[in-house]
Scaffold this active site. Structure first.
Site, PDB file in Angstrom:
ATOM      1  N   TRP A   1     -60.410 -20.990 -20.269  1.00 26.52           N
ATOM      2  CA  TRP A   1     -60.818 -21.010 -21.668  1.00 26.52           C
ATOM      3  C   TRP A   1     -61.635 -19.768 -21.997  1.00 26.52           C
ATOM      4  O   TRP A   1     -61.606 -19.284 -23.122  1.00 26.52           O
ATOM      5  CB  TRP A   1     -61.613 -22.273 -21.968  1.00 26.52           C
ATOM      6  CG  TRP A   1     -62.056 -22.347 -23.396  1.00 26.52           C
ATOM      7  CD1 TRP A   1     -63.326 -22.312 -23.867  1.00 26.52           C
ATOM      8  CD2 TRP A   1     -61.210 -22.434 -24.553  1.00 26.52           C
ATOM      9  NE1 TRP A   1     -63.341 -22.365 -25.249  1.00 26.52           N
ATOM     10  CE2 TRP A   1     -62.057 -22.443 -25.697  1.00 26.52           C
ATOM     11  CE3 TRP A   1     -59.822 -22.498 -24.749  1.00 26.52           C
ATOM     12  CZ2 TRP A   1     -61.558 -22.524 -26.994  1.00 26.52           C
ATOM     13  CZ3 TRP A   1     -59.338 -22.571 -26.040  1.00 26.52           C
ATOM     14  CH2 TRP A   1     -60.193 -22.572 -27.142  1.00 26.52           C
ATOM     15  N   TYR A  31     -70.521 -21.437 -27.565  1.00 27.52           N
ATOM     16  CA  TYR A  31     -69.419 -22.376 -27.826  1.00 27.52           C
ATOM     17  C   TYR A  31     -69.809 -23.775 -27.365  1.00 27.52           C
ATOM     18  O   TYR A  31     -69.595 -24.766 -28.073  1.00 27.52           O
ATOM     19  CB  TYR A  31     -68.158 -21.885 -27.104  1.00 27.52           C
ATOM     20  CG  TYR A  31     -67.014 -22.868 -27.113  1.00 27.52           C
ATOM     21  CD1 TYR A  31     -66.286 -23.102 -28.274  1.00 27.52           C
ATOM     22  CD2 TYR A  31     -66.645 -23.546 -25.951  1.00 27.52           C
ATOM     23  CE1 TYR A  31     -65.235 -24.010 -28.281  1.00 27.52           C
ATOM     24  CE2 TYR A  31     -65.599 -24.449 -25.954  1.00 27.52           C
ATOM     25  CZ  TYR A  31     -64.895 -24.670 -27.120  1.00 27.52           C
ATOM     26  OH  TYR A  31     -63.853 -25.579 -27.129  1.00 27.52           O
ATOM     27  N   GLU A  56     -55.658 -24.136 -27.494  1.00 27.47           N
ATOM     28  CA  GLU A  56     -55.575 -24.859 -26.226  1.00 27.47           C
ATOM     29  C   GLU A  56     -54.200 -24.661 -25.599  1.00 27.47           C
ATOM     30  O   GLU A  56     -54.071 -24.569 -24.377  1.00 27.47           O
ATOM     31  CB  GLU A  56     -55.861 -26.350 -26.440  1.00 27.47           C
ATOM     32  CG  GLU A  56     -57.305 -26.660 -26.815  1.00 27.47           C
ATOM     33  CD  GLU A  56     -58.310 -26.372 -25.704  1.00 27.47           C
ATOM     34  OE1 GLU A  56     -57.896 -26.078 -24.567  1.00 27.47           O
ATOM     35  OE2 GLU A  56     -59.524 -26.446 -25.992  1.00 27.47           O
TER      36      GLU A  56
END
Length: 201
Positions: free
Chosen positions: A50, A20, A42
């Site tokens: 995350w 990522y 988000e």
């Protein structure tokens, strides 16, 4: 030394996180569907890491109909209840209901003739802000710009779009480049050693 050894340290927990960081985080994105996906994810992250969301991302894409706002806007209370029973996502009622509401808010902007890509990118005047932070302690959690984005999105009917969430969104979609200066991906996000830039426009 492998240039990747100097990556931003937050991404070194597991291979998907590294990928990522290398291929997506900080790459300027002008794709409407991807921007919507990241805004929703988000918001789902709020209060969590995350990494948690990243591990659930593919399942989110399945149950949220590939983050198609038109389809999500039509989710019924029964569909929402099914989602809340699904361990593959964050089973928080407020977050799931906000995702559906945000799809409706997104479409409402478009119904007003607003180009949502331009609407979001206007906060950085259409081009990435390139920061030169040397350590994670220097990276802000929010900025006056993310506060302005948060305020405007809330007025437009969005939820789970606080200033910290908005700043994380801006980092994720390349509105700001917060790769540390020692990271091989700082100069060209998405084009680190051995990488090819992801086409986003």
């Amino acid at each position: 030394m492998n240039p990747g050894d100097d990556r931003c340290p937050w991404c070194l927990g597991f291979p998907e996180y590294v990928r990522y960081h290398d291929e997506e985080w900080g790459v300027p994105c002008f794709d409407e569907r991807h921007l919507f996906e990241m805004l929703i994810l988000e918001g789902a992250q709020a209060g969590l890491s995350w990494a948690t969301i990243l591990k659930k991302r593919e399942h989110y894409r399945v149950v949220f109909d590939r983050f198609d706002p038109e389809r999500m806007a039509r989710f019924t209370p029964k569909r929402i209840e099914r989602l809340l029973a699904d361990p593959g996502i964050v089973r928080n009622r407020l977050k799931v209901e906000a995702a559906v509401g945000n799809a409706r808010a997104w479409l409402a902007l478009k119904d007003k003739g607003i180009d949502v890509v331009e609407y979001l990118w206007r906060y950085v005047e259409g081009r990435p802000v390139v920061n030169r932070f040397e350590s994670l302690s220097q990276v802000p959690a929010s900025t006056p710009v993310s506060m302005a984005m948060s305020r405007d999105l809330k007025k437009a009917g969005f939820r789970f779009v606080g200033s910290t969430i908005c700043y994380a969104f801006m980092q994720a979609v390349g509105m700001v480049n917060d790769h540390l200066v020692g990271c091989p991906w700082h100069d060209q996000p998405g084009v680190g050693p051995g990488q090819k830039k992801r086409r986003t426009r």
